[in-house]
Enzyme design. Structure first.
Site, PDB file in Angstrom:
ATOM      1  N   ALA A   9      91.977  82.251  40.537  1.00  0.00           N
ATOM      2  CA  ALA A   9      91.024  83.375  40.599  1.00  0.00           C
ATOM      3  C   ALA A   9      89.677  83.031  39.982  1.00  0.00           C
ATOM      4  O   ALA A   9      88.766  83.855  39.984  1.00  0.00           O
ATOM      5  CB  ALA A   9      91.625  84.590  39.894  1.00  0.00           C
ATOM      6  N   SER A  10      89.529  81.805  39.470  1.00  0.00           N
ATOM      7  CA  SER A  10      88.291  81.458  38.769  1.00  0.00           C
ATOM      8  C   SER A  10      87.106  81.232  39.700  1.00  0.00           C
ATOM      9  O   SER A  10      85.959  81.241  39.256  1.00  0.00           O
ATOM     10  CB  SER A  10      88.526  80.205  37.918  1.00  0.00           C
ATOM     11  OG  SER A  10      89.208  79.218  38.670  1.00  0.00           O
ATOM     12  N   ARG A  11      87.381  81.006  40.983  1.00  0.00           N
ATOM     13  CA  ARG A  11      86.286  80.721  41.921  1.00  0.00           C
ATOM     14  C   ARG A  11      86.630  81.268  43.312  1.00  0.00           C
ATOM     15  O   ARG A  11      87.789  81.599  43.587  1.00  0.00           O
ATOM     16  CB  ARG A  11      86.055  79.204  42.046  1.00  0.00           C
ATOM     17  CG  ARG A  11      85.536  78.582  40.771  1.00  0.00           C
ATOM     18  CD  ARG A  11      85.181  77.118  40.912  1.00  0.00           C
ATOM     19  NE  ARG A  11      86.332  76.243  40.944  1.00  0.00           N
ATOM     20  CZ  ARG A  11      86.675  75.463  41.970  1.00  0.00           C
ATOM     21  NH1 ARG A  11      85.940  75.446  43.065  1.00  0.00           N
ATOM     22  NH2 ARG A  11      87.743  74.685  41.907  1.00  0.00           N
ATOM     23  N   VAL A  61      99.288  75.536  38.880  1.00  0.00           N
ATOM     24  CA  VAL A  61     100.346  76.193  39.665  1.00  0.00           C
ATOM     25  C   VAL A  61     101.353  75.213  40.269  1.00  0.00           C
ATOM     26  O   VAL A  61     102.418  75.616  40.732  1.00  0.00           O
ATOM     27  CB  VAL A  61      99.766  77.099  40.782  1.00  0.00           C
ATOM     28  CG1 VAL A  61      99.147  78.353  40.215  1.00  0.00           C
ATOM     29  CG2 VAL A  61      98.805  76.348  41.679  1.00  0.00           C
ATOM     30  N   TYR A 152      96.852  68.775  54.456  1.00  0.00           N
ATOM     31  CA  TYR A 152      96.430  70.164  54.234  1.00  0.00           C
ATOM     32  C   TYR A 152      97.056  71.081  55.292  1.00  0.00           C
ATOM     33  O   TYR A 152      97.606  72.138  54.968  1.00  0.00           O
ATOM     34  CB  TYR A 152      94.904  70.231  54.287  1.00  0.00           C
ATOM     35  CG  TYR A 152      94.336  71.611  54.024  1.00  0.00           C
ATOM     36  CD1 TYR A 152      94.233  72.100  52.724  1.00  0.00           C
ATOM     37  CD2 TYR A 152      93.901  72.420  55.072  1.00  0.00           C
ATOM     38  CE1 TYR A 152      93.714  73.374  52.478  1.00  0.00           C
ATOM     39  CE2 TYR A 152      93.373  73.680  54.836  1.00  0.00           C
ATOM     40  CZ  TYR A 152      93.284  74.153  53.539  1.00  0.00           C
ATOM     41  OH  TYR A 152      92.769  75.412  53.302  1.00  0.00           O
ATOM     42  N   LYS A 156      99.781  74.196  54.699  1.00  0.00           N
ATOM     43  CA  LYS A 156      99.508  75.585  55.075  1.00  0.00           C
ATOM     44  C   LYS A 156     100.499  76.079  56.141  1.00  0.00           C
ATOM     45  O   LYS A 156     100.842  77.270  56.160  1.00  0.00           O
ATOM     46  CB  LYS A 156      98.060  75.731  55.552  1.00  0.00           C
ATOM     47  CG  LYS A 156      97.033  75.464  54.432  1.00  0.00           C
ATOM     48  CD  LYS A 156      97.184  76.444  53.272  1.00  0.00           C
ATOM     49  CE  LYS A 156      96.079  76.314  52.238  1.00  0.00           C
ATOM     50  NZ  LYS A 156      96.190  77.319  51.172  1.00  0.00           N
TER      51      LYS A 156
END
Ligand code: NAP
Length: 244
Positions: A9-11, A61, A152, A156
């Site tokens: 949540a920092s960016r 995480v 990636y 996902k």
């Protein structure tokens, strides 16, 4: 009062999700890994403007032990986590043949194993409450695959599969699990692309605009709201029509 945990949540998109959920009245557990100052600034903005309680917790995480500690601290303070947004993620652009096993493991552990780690720690409190909402941030490349982003895309696609299977498993406990699948969103994640690259990408977006973090957060806010109470196991694409 209900509580939401937002990872990364920092960016970028995580910040926009934390703001959107605090506007809905949720107390916020704001997870970050490296960007402590940004996380603390965001916590102050949310507390001053939206009158909810905020807790900042550092945790990588991809590290199960760190995640378990983070969730324990959050539950100690707030008793329950009602909404979980699995947003933290990293990307990497390189040829598959140049991708080392370390590159592969970093992407899979940060983008996919993390979703297992955090959801596994949070779900027991949702099961006890017989309610809850999980929103996983996937990507359009998880739907259709991107050249030079094989790891990636695989991570996902894994997030999308996890979402669909878990939605079926926990629906009898009134817990909903959905994905938001963003297209091109202008955050730090796009900073390695040149202005020329971005111009070319934009030409491929039918709506002819680049996405914002708020566009994604609005979709997350919808999915956790009562307006989406009959929606689970779905992939909500937010991509300006780039992948249909
Ligand atoms: P961003 O601006 O680069 O921000 C990434 C966030 O993830 C940061 O808050 C970062 O925290 C956090 N993070 C990274 N590794 C972490 C770890 N190991 N543990 C905890 N937090 C970690 O990226 P973004 O564009 O907002 O992306 C957010 C999500 O949307 C990702 O899952 C991404 O794959 C997905 N997405 C983005 C786009 C796009 O075009 N931007 C498109 C599709 C999907 P720290 O800075 O504190 O380390």
């Amino acid at each position: 009062m209900k509580t939401a945990l937002v990872t990364g949540a920092s960016r970028g998109i995580g910040t926009a999700c934390a703001i959107a959920l605090s506007k809905m009245g949720y107390n916020i557990v704001l997870n970050y890994n490296k960007s402590e100052e940004k996380a603390e600034n965001l916590a102050n903005i949310i507390t001053e403007n939206y009158g909810v309680d905020v807790m900042c917790v550092k945790a990588d995480v991809s590290d199960k032990t760190a995640v378990d500690e983070m969730v324990s601290k959050a539950l100690e303070k707030f008793n329950c986590i009602d909404v979980l947004v699995n947003n933290a993620g990293v990307s990497s652009v390189k040829l598959f043949t140049d991708t080392t096993v370390d590159d592969w493991n970093e992407i899979i552990s940060t983008n996919l194993t993390s979703v297992y780690n955090v959801t596994h720690a949070v779900l027991p409190s949702m099961l006890r409450n017989h309610s809850g909402n999980v929103v996983n941030i996937a990507s359009m490349w998880g739907e259709v695959g991107a050249s030079m982003e094989v790891a990636y895309s695989a991570s996902k696609a894994g997030v999308i599969g996890l979402t669909k299977a878990l939605a079926k498993e926990v629906a009898p406990s009134s817990i909903r699990v959905n994905c938001v699948s963003p297209g091109v969103i202008m955050t730090d994640m796009m900073s390695s692309f040149s202005d020329e690259d971005i111009k070319l990408i934009r030409e491929d977006i039918p709506l002819d605009v680049l996405g914002t973090a708020k566009n994604v957060a609005d979709a997350v806010a919808f999915l956790v709201s009562d307006k989406a109470q009959f929606i689970t196991g779905q992939v909500l694409s937010v991509n300006g029509g780039m992948v249909i």
